[in-house]
Design a protein around this motif. Structure first.
Motif, PDB file in Angstrom:
ATOM      1  N   TYR A  84       0.835  -1.204   0.000  1.00 55.51           N
ATOM      2  CA  TYR A  84       0.000   0.000   0.000  1.00 55.51           C
ATOM      3  C   TYR A  84       0.871   1.256   0.000  1.00 55.51           C
ATOM      4  O   TYR A  84       0.559   2.243  -0.680  1.00 55.51           O
ATOM      5  CB  TYR A  84      -0.925  -0.006   1.219  1.00 55.51           C
ATOM      6  N   SER A  85       1.991   1.227   0.738  1.00 52.55           N
ATOM      7  CA  SER A  85       2.902   2.373   0.797  1.00 52.55           C
ATOM      8  C   SER A  85       3.519   2.654  -0.564  1.00 52.55           C
ATOM      9  O   SER A  85       3.638   3.812  -0.981  1.00 52.55           O
ATOM     10  CB  SER A  85       4.018   2.117   1.815  1.00 52.55           C
ATOM     11  N   GLU A  86       3.930   1.594  -1.254  1.00 48.38           N
ATOM     12  CA  GLU A  86       4.527   1.759  -2.584  1.00 48.38           C
ATOM     13  C   GLU A  86       3.524   2.391  -3.548  1.00 48.38           C
ATOM     14  O   GLU A  86       3.878   3.258  -4.350  1.00 48.38           O
ATOM     15  CB  GLU A  86       5.005   0.406  -3.108  1.00 48.38           C
ATOM     16  N   ARG A  87       2.277   1.960  -3.462  1.00 48.14           N
ATOM     17  CA  ARG A  87       1.232   2.524  -4.326  1.00 48.14           C
ATOM     18  C   ARG A  87       0.963   3.982  -3.964  1.00 48.14           C
ATOM     19  O   ARG A  87       0.764   4.829  -4.843  1.00 48.14           O
ATOM     20  CB  ARG A  87      -0.048   1.693  -4.181  1.00 48.14           C
ATOM     21  N   SER A  95       2.895  14.931  -8.266  1.00 46.21           N
ATOM     22  CA  SER A  95       2.833  16.271  -7.669  1.00 46.21           C
ATOM     23  C   SER A  95       4.067  16.651  -6.853  1.00 46.21           C
ATOM     24  O   SER A  95       4.195  17.807  -6.445  1.00 46.21           O
ATOM     25  CB  SER A  95       1.598  16.379  -6.765  1.00 46.21           C
ATOM     26  N   LEU A  96       4.977  15.706  -6.615  1.00 50.27           N
ATOM     27  CA  LEU A  96       6.154  15.998  -5.797  1.00 50.27           C
ATOM     28  C   LEU A  96       7.438  15.867  -6.613  1.00 50.27           C
ATOM     29  O   LEU A  96       7.477  15.179  -7.627  1.00 50.27           O
ATOM     30  CB  LEU A  96       6.215  15.048  -4.593  1.00 50.27           C
ATOM     31  N   LYS A  97       8.481  16.532  -6.155  1.00 47.19           N
ATOM     32  CA  LYS A  97       9.776  16.479  -6.829  1.00 47.19           C
ATOM     33  C   LYS A  97      10.415  15.110  -6.629  1.00 47.19           C
ATOM     34  O   LYS A  97      10.167  14.429  -5.634  1.00 47.19           O
ATOM     35  CB  LYS A  97      10.690  17.576  -6.283  1.00 47.19           C
ATOM     36  N   SER A  98      11.251  14.731  -7.580  1.00 47.00           N
ATOM     37  CA  SER A  98      11.893  13.416  -7.529  1.00 47.00           C
ATOM     38  C   SER A  98      12.751  13.258  -6.281  1.00 47.00           C
ATOM     39  O   SER A  98      12.867  12.161  -5.726  1.00 47.00           O
ATOM     40  CB  SER A  98      12.746  13.199  -8.782  1.00 47.00           C
ATOM     41  N   GLN A  99      13.340  14.360  -5.811  1.00 46.98           N
ATOM     42  CA  GLN A  99      14.167  14.308  -4.607  1.00 46.98           C
ATOM     43  C   GLN A  99      13.317  13.954  -3.384  1.00 46.98           C
ATOM     44  O   GLN A  99      13.734  13.177  -2.518  1.00 46.98           O
ATOM     45  CB  GLN A  99      14.847  15.664  -4.401  1.00 46.98           C
ATOM     46  N   THR A 100      12.105  14.500  -3.324  1.00 43.73           N
ATOM     47  CA  THR A 100      11.187  14.202  -2.225  1.00 43.73           C
ATOM     48  C   THR A 100      10.731  12.748  -2.279  1.00 43.73           C
ATOM     49  O   THR A 100      10.633  12.073  -1.249  1.00 43.73           O
ATOM     50  CB  THR A 100       9.959  15.130  -2.283  1.00 43.73           C
ATOM     51  N   ILE A 101      10.471  12.255  -3.490  1.00 44.40           N
ATOM     52  CA  ILE A 101      10.052  10.860  -3.660  1.00 44.40           C
ATOM     53  C   ILE A 101      11.158   9.909  -3.209  1.00 44.40           C
ATOM     54  O   ILE A 101      10.897   8.900  -2.542  1.00 44.40           O
ATOM     55  CB  ILE A 101       9.666  10.582  -5.128  1.00 44.40           C
ATOM     56  N   MET A 104      11.150   9.722   0.483  1.00 40.43           N
ATOM     57  CA  MET A 104      10.041   8.887   0.963  1.00 40.43           C
ATOM     58  C   MET A 104      10.388   7.404   0.867  1.00 40.43           C
ATOM     59  O   MET A 104      10.100   6.622   1.781  1.00 40.43           O
ATOM     60  CB  MET A 104       8.780   9.174   0.139  1.00 40.43           C
ATOM     61  N   LYS A 105      11.006   7.017  -0.242  1.00 46.94           N
ATOM     62  CA  LYS A 105      11.380   5.613  -0.431  1.00 46.94           C
ATOM     63  C   LYS A 105      12.433   5.187   0.586  1.00 46.94           C
ATOM     64  O   LYS A 105      12.417   4.047   1.074  1.00 46.94           O
ATOM     65  CB  LYS A 105      11.881   5.389  -1.856  1.00 46.94           C
ATOM     66  N   ASP A 106      13.345   6.102   0.918  1.00 44.98           N
ATOM     67  CA  ASP A 106      14.350   5.806   1.944  1.00 44.98           C
ATOM     68  C   ASP A 106      13.687   5.621   3.313  1.00 44.98           C
ATOM     69  O   ASP A 106      14.075   4.745   4.091  1.00 44.98           O
ATOM     70  CB  ASP A 106      15.387   6.932   2.018  1.00 44.98           C
ATOM     71  N   CYS A 107      12.684   6.458   3.592  1.00 43.98           N
ATOM     72  CA  CYS A 107      11.944   6.330   4.858  1.00 43.98           C
ATOM     73  C   CYS A 107      11.222   4.989   4.927  1.00 43.98           C
ATOM     74  O   CYS A 107      11.189   4.338   5.975  1.00 43.98           O
ATOM     75  CB  CYS A 107      10.935   7.470   4.997  1.00 43.98           C
ATOM     76  N   LEU A 108      10.652   4.575   3.801  1.00 44.86           N
ATOM     77  CA  LEU A 108       9.930   3.302   3.759  1.00 44.86           C
ATOM     78  C   LEU A 108      10.861   2.130   4.061  1.00 44.86           C
ATOM     79  O   LEU A 108      10.464   1.168   4.723  1.00 44.86           O
ATOM     80  CB  LEU A 108       9.267   3.121   2.393  1.00 44.86           C
ATOM     81  N   ARG A 148       8.181   9.099  10.733  1.00 49.88           N
ATOM     82  CA  ARG A 148       6.898   9.168  11.444  1.00 49.88           C
ATOM     83  C   ARG A 148       5.834   9.791  10.551  1.00 49.88           C
ATOM     84  O   ARG A 148       4.695   9.311  10.488  1.00 49.88           O
ATOM     85  CB  ARG A 148       7.058   9.989  12.728  1.00 49.88           C
ATOM     86  N   GLN A 149       6.193  10.857   9.830  1.00 51.77           N
ATOM     87  CA  GLN A 149       5.240  11.539   8.965  1.00 51.77           C
ATOM     88  C   GLN A 149       4.811  10.648   7.807  1.00 51.77           C
ATOM     89  O   GLN A 149       3.645  10.670   7.393  1.00 51.77           O
ATOM     90  CB  GLN A 149       5.856  12.842   8.428  1.00 51.77           C
ATOM     91  N   LEU A 150       5.748   9.852   7.282  1.00 53.08           N
ATOM     92  CA  LEU A 150       5.398   8.921   6.207  1.00 53.08           C
ATOM     93  C   LEU A 150       4.401   7.882   6.711  1.00 53.08           C
ATOM     94  O   LEU A 150       3.408   7.577   6.041  1.00 53.08           O
ATOM     95  CB  LEU A 150       6.646   8.228   5.672  1.00 53.08           C
ATOM     96  N   MET A 151       4.656   7.353   7.904  1.00 57.55           N
ATOM     97  CA  MET A 151       3.764   6.359   8.489  1.00 57.55           C
ATOM     98  C   MET A 151       2.359   6.935   8.683  1.00 57.55           C
ATOM     99  O   MET A 151       1.355   6.298   8.348  1.00 57.55           O
ATOM    100  CB  MET A 151       4.338   5.899   9.837  1.00 57.55           C
TER     101      MET A 151
END
Length: 250
Positions: A84-87, A95-101, A104-108, A148-151
């Motif tokens: 679900y997180s990957e989706r 809508s977000l910059k590649s750096q932000t994405i 997020m993947k690192d946080c996951l 925490r924010q990603l979760m």
């Protein structure tokens, strides 16, 4: 001398639940009210956190309304936190910059060992707490807040989609950012710094130009190093900050 046996605490007596009305129960020992609702074969029991019957009925109605929005399809029942997180992250790419994405993947990756294989619909605060105990205490404040924010964001989307009733990650404590004392050099100190850089070697000369550009323009390092000649207007004595491939932060 004979030792007296230690007294063991008496076992806690189980509460007695008395049915008051449909889906509403009262604890005889404390007077508190509980709700018991079923949705899609799943039993939902919640403390209504009150001893007032009228308030308990209002909170029960709110709970039943939320429970009615829960989806019971197989797709939502079997999806894991990782899938679900990957989706969810994939949907954010528009809508977000590649750096932000990438962040997020690192946080996951940090969250995955604790929640990755858990079914979204079964995640509780205790599951989130496993991340807090196993990883959260080792993270610096900025990394902790990002994970925490990603979760919270992923589980908020799951709540919106009717997969879970409540978002347990919102109960996780936040971590305060440490206060950083910034020492700004005087004009004289800055001029001396630039002079010493230019006296070092050829690299120091180019480095001095970059430091001056950062200081007098207010640009970030990534923005300055991605500045192109086509973005500089010598006639008007100005330039446009684009940030290159990753763009500017603001």
């Amino acid at each position: 001398m004979d030792k007296k046996p230690k007294k063991t605490p008496s076992a806690r007596k189980p509460y007695t639940f008395k049915r008051v009305s449909e889906n509403l129960y009262k604890v005889t020992e404390t007077g508190g009210y509980y709700a018991l609702v079923k949705r899609g074969g799943k039993q939902i029991r919640r403390s209504l956190k009150t001893t007032d019957k009228a308030l308990a009925k209002r909170r029960l109605a709110e709970l039943k309304q939320k429970a009615s929005k829960l989806r019971t399809g197989k797709e939502h029942a079997c999806i894991t936190f990782e899938k679900y997180s990957e989706r969810w992250i994939k949907a954010k790419e528009a809508s977000l910059k590649s750096q932000t994405i990438r962040r997020m993947k690192d946080c996951l990756k940090g969250i995955r060992p604790y929640l990755g294989n858990n079914l979204i619909r079964n995640i509780t605060y205790q599951d989130c707490e496993r991340w807090l105990i196993g990883r959260g205490k080792e993270l610096k404040a900025s990394a902790y807040r990002q994970e925490r924010q990603l979760m919270i964001g992923v589980l908020k989307a799951a709540e919106r989609d009717g997969i879970i009733l409540d978002n347990p990650a919102t109960q996780l404590p936040n971590k305060k950012m440490p206060k950083i004392e910034i020492h700004v050099p005087t004009h004289e100190q800055f001029r001396l710094l630039i002079k010493q850089m230019r006296q070092a070697d050829s690299r120091g000369i180019h480095g001095a130009y970059l430091v001056e550009l950062l200081a007098y323009s207010g640009m970030r390092l990534n923005e300055a190093t991605n500045l192109m000649w086509s973005e500089i207007d010598l006639d008007r004595d100005c330039f446009t900050v684009t940030g290159g491939e990753y763009g500017t932060k603001n």
